[in-house]
Scaffold this active site. Sequence first.
Site, PDB file in Angstrom:
ATOM      1  N   SER A   1       0.668  -1.114   0.022  1.00 37.77           N
ATOM      2  CA  SER A   1      -0.072   0.072  -0.012  1.00 37.77           C
ATOM      3  C   SER A   1       1.033   1.194   0.131  1.00 37.77           C
ATOM      4  O   SER A   1       1.501   1.396  -0.919  1.00 37.77           O
ATOM      5  CB  SER A   1      -1.026  -0.130   1.134  1.00 37.77           C
ATOM      6  OG  SER A   1      -2.138  -1.055   0.806  1.00 37.77           O
TER       7      SER A   1
ATOM      8  N   CYS B   1      -1.185  -3.882   3.778  1.00 35.05           N
ATOM      9  CA  CYS B   1      -1.896  -4.990   3.931  1.00 35.05           C
ATOM     10  C   CYS B   1      -0.820  -6.222   3.767  1.00 35.05           C
ATOM     11  O   CYS B   1       0.369  -6.120   3.957  1.00 35.05           O
ATOM     12  CB  CYS B   1      -2.773  -5.219   2.484  1.00 35.05           C
ATOM     13  SG  CYS B   1      -1.824  -5.057   0.710  1.00 35.05           S
TER      14      CYS B   1
END
Lengths: 161, 161
Positions: B109, B129
């Site tokens: 991310s 993530c």
Amino acid sequence: MRQNALLRSAKGLGVPSTARKEDRKAKLVVATPGLADDSHDHFVVRNGVRCAGVHLIVDLYDAKRLNDIDHIETTLRRCVDAAGATLLHIHLHHFTPSGVSGVAVLAESHISIHTWPEIGYAALDVFMCGKANPNECVPVLREAFKAKRVAVSEMLRGQGS
Amino acid sequence: MRQNALLRSAKGLGVPSTARKEDRKAKLVVATPGLADDSHDHFVVRNGVRCAGVHLIVDLYDAKRLNDIDHIETTLRRCVDAAGATLLHIHLHHFTPSGVSGVAVLAESHISIHTWPEIGYAALDVFMCGKANPNECVPVLREAFKAKRVAVSEMLRGQGS
């Protein structure tokens, strides 16, 4: 080809004019190390609260076109325009087999998006200082991705700083 | 020169290997448009909650070296390493007369930072993530910027998506 796909949309925009920069130039007149009371002119006042910027956390559910990197880039640019912000740099990645991450660096801070097309979910954050209005991005996002549900939470960053 | 200063640290890293991508490849085996229950293998489970990723909002107060773009870039890279994440692209701007905005796009991310050196404040967000651990960034940031106060809030993005 794989590398091309990953880096297909990295564009540095050589436009040095920035709202934040102008704010800072204006602020320079009054800002001192001693932080006079009027040295926070560039700060946002939101609902009576003075803060460094407004940070929206935006979740899109049951959304479409989340694997379309061109559409995502176009939408980020539309958000920047809608908010009255200034784009400095935009960068997007397409993941294999699906999903896109993108960030738009603004004179006023940034917009980010990360998508999970297979479940119709996208996580965004929209952080803006100065006179730009991040809330103007929300209807643009809702329409562009045909999201059936949009959740928005707002944080006022740097209160009391 | 002004433009050079603004764009002095825009670097596309042509490294296509990504944890998120690998996760997605693994997921491809089970992911279907019908979203079978086991199609969310790449999701994070945090305190028993399954989500798309962990998003930390980090505020640094009474911090130093917030106008040092090289130090900020080095620190972002240290954060990426500490978290066990994969850097895809990093971009920083230096504002006139002071302040830096930077984003690190990750396979997992992103990390963003926006600094107000004149008041010792920096606003960051760290969204990850997969298996990367965003919390590992916090002590790196605290130490790097000698922050007297660090505020961290955590959001679990994409719950129930």
